[in-house]
Motif scaffolding. Structure first.
Motif, short mmCIF file in Angstrom:
data_model
loop_
_atom_site.label_atom_id
_atom_site.label_comp_id
_atom_site.label_asym_id
_atom_site.label_seq_id
_atom_site.Cartn_x
_atom_site.Cartn_y
_atom_site.Cartn_z
N GLN A 105 0.84 -1.20 0.00
CA GLN A 105 0.00 0.00 0.00
C GLN A 105 0.88 1.26 0.00
OE1 GLN A 105 -3.07 -1.23 -0.50
NE2 GLN A 105 -1.98 -3.13 -0.03
N ILE A 106 2.00 1.18 0.70
CA ILE A 106 2.94 2.31 0.70
C ILE A 106 3.57 2.47 -0.68
CG2 ILE A 106 5.15 3.11 1.62
CD1 ILE A 106 4.31 1.84 4.32
N THR A 107 4.05 1.36 -1.26
CA THR A 107 4.71 1.41 -2.56
C THR A 107 3.77 1.89 -3.65
OG1 THR A 107 6.19 -0.40 -1.89
CG2 THR A 107 6.01 0.04 -4.25
N ASP A 108 2.50 1.54 -3.53
CA ASP A 108 1.51 1.97 -4.53
C ASP A 108 0.97 3.37 -4.27
OD1 ASP A 108 1.84 -0.43 -5.80
OD2 ASP A 108 -0.02 -1.33 -5.09
N GLY A 109 1.46 4.02 -3.23
CA GLY A 109 1.09 5.41 -2.97
C GLY A 109 -0.21 5.60 -2.24
N LEU A 110 -0.79 4.53 -1.67
CA LEU A 110 -2.08 4.64 -1.00
C LEU A 110 -1.97 5.03 0.47
CD1 LEU A 110 -3.87 1.56 -2.60
CD2 LEU A 110 -4.10 3.96 -3.21
N LEU A 111 -0.80 4.87 1.04
CA LEU A 111 -0.56 5.30 2.41
C LEU A 111 0.47 6.42 2.38
CD1 LEU A 111 -0.47 1.91 4.35
CD2 LEU A 111 -1.96 3.84 4.85
N ALA A 112 0.15 7.53 3.00
CA ALA A 112 0.99 8.72 2.93
C ALA A 112 1.69 8.96 4.26
CB ALA A 112 0.13 9.94 2.58
N PRO A 113 2.80 9.69 4.24
CA PRO A 113 3.51 10.01 5.48
C PRO A 113 2.59 10.70 6.49
CG PRO A 113 4.84 10.61 3.59
CD PRO A 113 3.49 10.23 3.05
N GLY A 114 2.71 10.27 7.74
CA GLY A 114 1.92 10.85 8.81
C GLY A 114 0.57 10.22 9.02
N GLU A 115 0.18 9.27 8.14
CA GLU A 115 -1.13 8.64 8.27
C GLU A 115 -1.11 7.61 9.40
OE1 GLU A 115 -4.47 6.43 5.46
OE2 GLU A 115 -2.76 7.48 4.57
N ARG A 116 -2.14 7.65 10.23
CA ARG A 116 -2.25 6.71 11.34
C ARG A 116 -2.87 5.41 10.86
NH1 ARG A 116 -5.78 5.04 15.33
NH2 ARG A 116 -4.86 4.72 17.40
N LEU A 117 -2.33 4.27 11.33
CA LEU A 117 -2.85 2.97 10.95
C LEU A 117 -3.82 2.48 12.02
CD1 LEU A 117 0.34 1.21 9.53
CD2 LEU A 117 -1.35 2.62 8.36
N PRO A 118 -5.08 2.25 11.65
CA PRO A 118 -6.09 1.86 12.63
C PRO A 118 -6.02 0.36 12.95
CG PRO A 118 -7.10 2.07 10.49
CD PRO A 118 -5.66 2.44 10.30
#
Length: 235
Positions: free
Chosen positions: A34-47
């Motif tokens: 998800q990070i590599t595909d750009g769907l998770l951005a810096p600073g985003e909290r993981l629930p």
């Protein structure tokens, strides 16, 4: 659909692939994607609760997956706040590019002796980036660029290099988020990816390595400038 639902949905859809002996590693792999595909951005909290439900894993398994990604410098734990996608520093950026020069240039030097399927993966990534650009899908251009550089590193024929490139390029995708407009950043590199692919396909390894070094120097300078602007604006 909110962005969070999109990436959590992808994890939920892939949960059937989870193997009991390596569940934490597989969950970590799904999050890394998800990070590599750009769907998770810096600073985003993981629930935690939503992720446990989506992947059908325990909190202990999820926390082990988090721990693996903290070691890879992709996530960070904030005391009493939770787990967040990490925001890289300008020093991190410099180190990512230092290692990229070593690994990707080693890959280019192997291009003349590479099997056809290895060069086909490079061509496929370039073509996907060009298609995404024509369709105006600029975040996907960034993903295709990541795949292109993974394929360049893969010319080394080393599983260890492949793993290092996978982790480095996941960190790099986090850096891309700092650049604002995906089109403004990625568009100039489409032609440079095409040039590199063509040079390697023709076996012009020396010219390809020189172009790659210039390419990486320019990209690092552009990203560093973006970081400086961000830091100046936050003062």
């Amino acid at each position: 659909m909110p962005a969070q639902e999109t990436w959590i949905g992808r994890i939920e859809a892939a949960r059937g692939e989870l193997d009991r002996s390596s569940t934490a590693a597989r969950v970590a792999g799904l999050l890394r994607e998800q990070i590599t595909d750009g769907l998770l951005a810096p600073g985003e909290r993981l629930p935690e609760a939503e992720l446990c439900s989506a992947a059908r894993v325990s909190r202990n398994t999820l926390r082990e997956a988090f721990r693996l990604l903290v070691q890879e410098r992709l996530l960070e734990h904030r005391f009493n706040s939770g787990v967040f996608v990490r925001r890289l520093s300008v020093d991190d950026l410099a180190d990512v590019y230092r290692v990229r020069r070593i690994l990707e240039c080693a890959g280019v030097r192997e291009a003349a002796a590479a099997p056809p399927e290895a060069l086909e993966r490079i061509e496929a990534a370039v073509a996907e980036g060009e298609r995404a650009a024509r369709d105006g899908r600029w975040p996907q251009v960034g993903t295709a660029d990541i795949r292109f550089h993974q394929a360049v590193g893969a010319l080394c024929g080393s599983p260890r290099v492949d793993e290092a490139m996978r982790n480095l390029l996941a960190e790099l995708r986090l850096v891309f988020h700092e650049m604002g407009s995906p089109r403004e950043f990625h568009e100039p590199y489409l032609a440079r990816n095409r040039l590199l692919a063509d040079l390697m396909a023709r076996g012009e390894v020396g010219a390809a390595e020189r172009e790659l070094l210039s390419y990486l120097d320019d990209a690092e300078a552009q990203l560093t400038a973006g970081y400086r602007r961000r830091d100046a604006g936050s003062v």
